[in-house]
Scaffold this motif. Structure first.
Motif, PDB file in Angstrom:
ATOM      1  N   ASN A   1       0.846  -1.196   0.000  1.00 47.95           N
ATOM      2  CA  ASN A   1       0.000   0.000   0.000  1.00 47.95           C
ATOM      3  C   ASN A   1       0.877   1.241   0.000  1.00 47.95           C
ATOM      4  O   ASN A   1       2.091   1.167   0.164  1.00 47.95           O
ATOM      5  CB  ASN A   1      -0.947   0.009   1.205  1.00 47.95           C
ATOM      6  CG  ASN A   1      -0.212   0.270   2.503  1.00 47.95           C
ATOM      7  OD1 ASN A   1       1.003   0.087   2.595  1.00 47.95           O
ATOM      8  ND2 ASN A   1      -0.915   0.699   3.517  1.00 47.95           N
TER       9      ASN A   1
ATOM     10  N   ASP B   1      -0.450   4.133   1.762  1.00 47.05           N
ATOM     11  CA  ASP B   1      -1.018   4.973   2.816  1.00 47.05           C
ATOM     12  C   ASP B   1       0.063   5.438   3.779  1.00 47.05           C
ATOM     13  O   ASP B   1       1.010   4.712   4.063  1.00 47.05           O
ATOM     14  CB  ASP B   1      -2.096   4.216   3.593  1.00 47.05           C
ATOM     15  CG  ASP B   1      -3.283   3.856   2.713  1.00 47.05           C
ATOM     16  OD1 ASP B   1      -3.484   4.541   1.700  1.00 47.05           O
ATOM     17  OD2 ASP B   1      -3.990   2.894   3.041  1.00 47.05           O
TER      18      ASP B   1
ATOM     19  N   TYR C   1      -1.476  -1.099   9.761  1.00 46.51           N
ATOM     20  CA  TYR C   1      -1.922  -1.609   8.467  1.00 46.51           C
ATOM     21  C   TYR C   1      -1.712  -3.117   8.463  1.00 46.51           C
ATOM     22  O   TYR C   1      -0.577  -3.588   8.536  1.00 46.51           O
ATOM     23  CB  TYR C   1      -1.115  -0.968   7.337  1.00 46.51           C
ATOM     24  CG  TYR C   1      -1.320   0.514   7.220  1.00 46.51           C
ATOM     25  CD1 TYR C   1      -0.458   1.404   7.839  1.00 46.51           C
ATOM     26  CD2 TYR C   1      -2.387   1.030   6.502  1.00 46.51           C
ATOM     27  CE1 TYR C   1      -0.648   2.769   7.731  1.00 46.51           C
ATOM     28  CE2 TYR C   1      -2.584   2.382   6.387  1.00 46.51           C
ATOM     29  CZ  TYR C   1      -1.713   3.252   7.002  1.00 46.51           C
ATOM     30  OH  TYR C   1      -1.910   4.611   6.902  1.00 46.51           O
TER      31      TYR C   1
ATOM     32  N   VAL D   1      -0.005  -5.862   4.865  1.00 42.15           N
ATOM     33  CA  VAL D   1       0.487  -5.017   3.770  1.00 42.15           C
ATOM     34  C   VAL D   1       1.950  -5.272   3.416  1.00 42.15           C
ATOM     35  O   VAL D   1       2.435  -4.738   2.435  1.00 42.15           O
ATOM     36  CB  VAL D   1       0.295  -3.514   4.066  1.00 42.15           C
ATOM     37  CG1 VAL D   1      -1.169  -3.177   4.198  1.00 42.15           C
ATOM     38  CG2 VAL D   1       1.078  -3.091   5.277  1.00 42.15           C
TER      39      VAL D   1
ATOM     40  N   THR E   1       1.852  -7.376   9.604  1.00 39.61           N
ATOM     41  CA  THR E   1       1.381  -6.036   9.913  1.00 39.61           C
ATOM     42  C   THR E   1       2.503  -5.010   9.850  1.00 39.61           C
ATOM     43  O   THR E   1       3.632  -5.291  10.196  1.00 39.61           O
ATOM     44  CB  THR E   1       0.783  -6.044  11.334  1.00 39.61           C
ATOM     45  OG1 THR E   1      -0.288  -6.968  11.329  1.00 39.61           O
ATOM     46  CG2 THR E   1       0.295  -4.692  11.751  1.00 39.61           C
TER      47      THR E   1
END
Length: 83
Positions: free
Chosen positions: A41, A43, A49, A52, A71
Motif C-alpha cells: 500500500n 497509505d 496496516y 500489507v 502487519t
C-alpha cells in the motif's frame, strides 16, 4: 515452503525501512533466486496496516510457496521540549 515476512514499523513521514523476512528450508541456496520484501500500500496515516508487507520471488516449480503477510505500523513522532 513458507516465506515469513517480518513485522515492521516506521515514524510518520520517514522513508520506509528495509523490510526483511525469513525463507523456509530450500534444497539448494538460491532456489528462489532473489526474495525481496515490500509493502503493498501507499497509505501514510499513523495507524496499523494489516497484511500489507509481502515477499516477491522468482517462482521455482520444485516448491509450493506460501507467503505469510504481516502487519506494518506507522508511529507518530513525538518531540518534547527540554527545559
Amino acid at each position: 515452503m513458507t516465506i515469513e515476512v517480518s513485522n515492521a514499523w516506521k515514524y510518520f513521514d520517514d522513508p520506509d525501512p528495509a523490510f526483511t523476512g525469513t525463507v523456509g528450508e530450500l534444497v539448494a541456496a538460491g532456489d528462489l533466486v532473489e526474495v525481496t520484501y515490500k509493502r503493498t500500500n501507499t497509505d501514510e496515516k499513523v495507524q496499523v496496516y494489516n497484511d500489507v508487507l509481502t515477499a516477491e520471488y522468482t517462482a521455482n516449480t520444485n516448491y509450493q510457496v506460501t507467503v505469510r503477510r504481516v502487519t506494518s505500523k506507522s508511529k507518530r513522532q513525538v518531540f518534547r521540549e527540554l527545559l
